[in-house]
Structure formats: structure tokens, C-alpha cells
Design a protein around this motif. Structure first.
Motif, short mmCIF file in Angstrom:
data_model
loop_
_atom_site.label_atom_id
_atom_site.label_comp_id
_atom_site.label_asym_id
_atom_site.label_seq_id
_atom_site.Cartn_x
_atom_site.Cartn_y
_atom_site.Cartn_z
N GLU A 123 -0.71 2.40 4.83
CA GLU A 123 -1.37 1.24 4.22
C GLU A 123 -2.79 1.54 3.75
OE1 GLU A 123 -1.10 -2.30 6.52
OE2 GLU A 123 1.09 -2.38 6.41
N LEU A 193 -1.54 -2.69 -2.52
CA LEU A 193 -0.72 -3.54 -1.66
C LEU A 193 -0.40 -4.87 -2.35
CD1 LEU A 193 -2.43 -2.89 1.79
CD2 LEU A 193 -0.13 -2.17 1.10
N VAL A 196 2.52 -4.21 -4.39
CA VAL A 196 3.72 -4.16 -3.54
C VAL A 196 4.28 -5.56 -3.37
CG1 VAL A 196 4.58 -3.71 -1.21
CG2 VAL A 196 3.07 -2.06 -2.31
N SER A 197 3.41 -6.53 -3.10
CA SER A 197 3.86 -7.91 -2.90
C SER A 197 4.46 -8.50 -4.18
CB SER A 197 2.68 -8.78 -2.44
OG SER A 197 1.71 -8.93 -3.46
N LYS A 202 6.80 0.27 -4.12
CA LYS A 202 7.31 0.16 -2.75
C LYS A 202 6.21 0.49 -1.74
CE LYS A 202 12.01 1.39 -4.14
NZ LYS A 202 13.12 2.38 -3.96
N GLN A 203 6.33 -0.09 -0.56
CA GLN A 203 5.38 0.17 0.51
C GLN A 203 5.30 1.65 0.83
OE1 GLN A 203 3.33 -2.12 2.36
NE2 GLN A 203 2.44 -0.17 3.00
N ASP A 207 2.26 4.47 1.54
CA ASP A 207 2.18 5.19 2.81
C ASP A 207 2.21 6.71 2.62
OD1 ASP A 207 2.10 2.76 4.05
OD2 ASP A 207 4.20 2.74 4.62
#
Length: 321
Positions: A123, A193, A196-197, A202-203, A207
Motif C-alpha cells: 500500500e 489507491l 484502485v477504488s 489492482k491492489q 503492492d
């Protein structure tokens, strides 16, 4: 009087400022030659950057650059300036031993040769106040390795008493967990992020991504120079700059009359994008970046209300022992 003066600009890039340093050095040498009534020296300039740099763009600009030299300093002087390029990492050897009098690098050495290995940093894409100390140590160790290597390689290439002037982004506090210097990158992580929402990336893409950059404090730089022991540190200056470069032009508070909050956020987002976009595109793709930096603009506006909107520059002058 030297017959030839050889300099290198490491991390030259290929934009409109690429030849600015070269022009300043050439003007200075010409001025000093006239003051001392000396014969004009030959000047050899090496421009260095990574292999993906657009050297064709630089070389295409050289004819007009030489025309400007001829206009400003005369035909004879323009014929004694030689500019070439070396495409390679400056964390490796670039030129023959004892062949340089002066080396310059601007806003490059905070970029690492690679992302630290075995980094667990989910994150986030860089150091953050909330991260495990192992993340700080991994980045610090990689910088120590890279900067030491840079100094060692340059020590072979620079003549005794030759100089280097280096400018890089640093931080103010010795403790990275207490410093706000990394927040400009943390805002980028938060913006990713946000995307991503929105379902656009993608998360796991975040990462698995970390920026290969480290912002050292002055004590870390001094320690590496001392331990590597090839150069004397003649000067190290630390100064602040605004995230928005135009803020520096208007004094304390005056810029609010020139730029509203939205404009300031847009300027900062575009500035960060111009620097980091080439690193983001291979990992995230180009199509999502408009969304990312639209979110960054909004987060920067919020940050201006509550946080520090400055970053730290380190300017280092070294003399070869």
C-alpha cells in the motif's frame, strides 16, 4: 594554462535545460580566459544519461547551440568546443582514468540504481511514517551502496584536485520517520489507491511497485563521503524549495494573489507527473495516469491547507584528493 578543459554532466536528460549547464560553463571559461589574457582553451563536454534517454534530441539541438556560441563568442571559440554523449549508468565507469577536470550532476543522485531487494511495503510506493523500520533501512542501505559506488568510479575518472558539484533532493531530519520530505510521494501512493477504488488498477499492482529513490539527510551524505575517502567535502548547503516552483517567485504569502488553490494543485501534480511518469507507465500503463494525477491534484490542494509544502535540496561541492 590548460590546453583542454574536460567536463561531464551526469544525468543530463534531453529537455530544454540539457544544454543550460554546458552553456554556463562555456561562458565562464571564456570570461576567465579573457580576464587572464590567456589563449582560449579547448573544451570537451561529455553528456551522460541512461540508454533510454533521447540523445537524438540533444544532438539535433547542437547545430543551433554552436551557432549561438559563434554569435556570442566568435567563430574561433565555437570551433574549440566539443560535445559528445555517453549512454550508461553513472553508477558504473564512464570515461578513461584521470580524464575529467569537472563533474556536474543535478537532481539525479537521489535516484537509486534499483529498488531495494526483498522489500515488504504494501500500500506504499516509498518510505512512509507508518512503515516498518526495515523499509527505511533497506532504502538507506541501497543509497549507501549506490552513492559510494558513484564516488569510487568518479575518483578514477577525475584528475587530482578536480571538482564535482552535485545537487539532489534530500531531507532535513536525520530520522526519516519524522520528516515530511517523502510526503510528495506518499500523496502519489494515496492517489494510486484512489484509482484502485475506481477499479482501474489492482491492489496487487501497487503492492508490487516501489520507487527507486532515496532522499538522504546531510549527515548521511557526509558519512559516505568520509568513509569512501576519495574526495574532500568543500561545501554542503541545505535549502528549502516549494513544491510549486512559482511560489518561490512571490515571497512569503504573495503567491496566493497569483495562484488560487486549484492552480497550485494542478501545477504540483503536473510537475510530479513530468518527473515520475516514465517510471509509472511500464508498471501501471499509460491510460490510467490521467485519473491518478487528477486525484493527486485534489490531494495536493488538501495538503496545502494542513501540511508542509516544501522539499529539501542538498548542494555538494567535492574536491578530488
Amino acid at each position: 594554462m590548460l590546453e583542454s578543459f574536460k567536463i561531464a554532466d551526469l544525468g543530463c536528460s534531453s529537455g530544454p535545460n540539457t544544454l543550460l549547464f554546458v552553456s554556463e560553463i562555456i561562458d565562464t571559461i571564456n570570461k576567465l580566459s579573457k580576464q587572464n589574457s590567456n589563449k582560449t582553451q579547448e573544451i570537451s563536454v561529455i553528456l551522460n544519461d541512461l540508454t533510454k534517454n533521447d540523445f537524438n534530441n540533444i544532438f539535433s539541438a547542437l547545430p543551433s547551440f554552436y551557432e549561438l556560441l559563434k554569435k556570442n563568442h566568435g567563430y574561433e571559440f565555437s570551433r574549440k568546443c566539443f560535445i559528445s554523449g555517453v549512454a550508461a549508468s553513472f553508477y558504473e565507469r564512464l570515461v578513461p582514468c584521470k580524464s575529467l577536470h569537472f563533474v556536474h550532476s543535478s537532481y539525479c543522485l537521489h535516484w537509486l540504481s534499483q529498488v531495494p531487494e526483498n522489500l515488504e511495503n504494501k500500500e506504499h510506493i516509498y518510505m512512509s511514517k507508518t512503515r516498518d523500520p526495515n523499509v527505511f533501512n533497506a532504502y538507506k542501505n541501497q543509497f549507501y551502496k549506490d552513492f559510494s559506488s558513484f564516488l569510487t568510479h568518479r575518483s578514477h575518472e577525475i584528475l587530482p584536485t578536480g571538482r564535482m558539484v552535485l545537487t539532489l533532493v534530500g531531507r532535513e531530519s536525520p530520522d526519516p520517520s519524522e520528516d515530511d520530505g517523502c510526503h510528495v510521494i506518499e500523496l502519489l501512493a494515496q492517489s494510486l489507491l484512489d484509482v484502485v477504488s475506481q477499479g482501474l488498477i489492482k491492489q496487487e499492482d501497487i503492492d508490487s511497485f516501489n520507487l527507486p529513490v532515496y532522499h538522504p539527510c546531510k549527515d548521511e551524505v557526509k558519512e559516505i563521503i568520509h568513509n569512501e575517502n576519495s574526495f574532500d567535502l568543500e561545501k554542503l548547503e541545505v535549502f528549502e524549495c516549494d513544491w510549486n516552483p512559482h511560489d518561490n517567485d512571490y515571497g512569503d504569502g504573495d503567491y496566493n494573489y497569483k495562484f488560487d488553490k486549484k492552480q497550485r494543485g494542478e501545477i504540483v501534480a503536473n510537475s510530479v507527473r513530468s518527473i515520475i511518469e516514465p517510471t509509472l507507465v511500464p508498471h501501471f500503463g499509460e491510460l490510467v495516469l490521467d485519473n491518478v494525477f487528477k486525484s493527486y491534484e485534489e490531494r495536493a490542494i488538501d495538503h496545502f491547507e494542513t501540511g508542509k509544502a516544501k522539499y529539501i535540496n542538498l548542494i555538494i561541492c567535492l574536491k578530488k584528493k
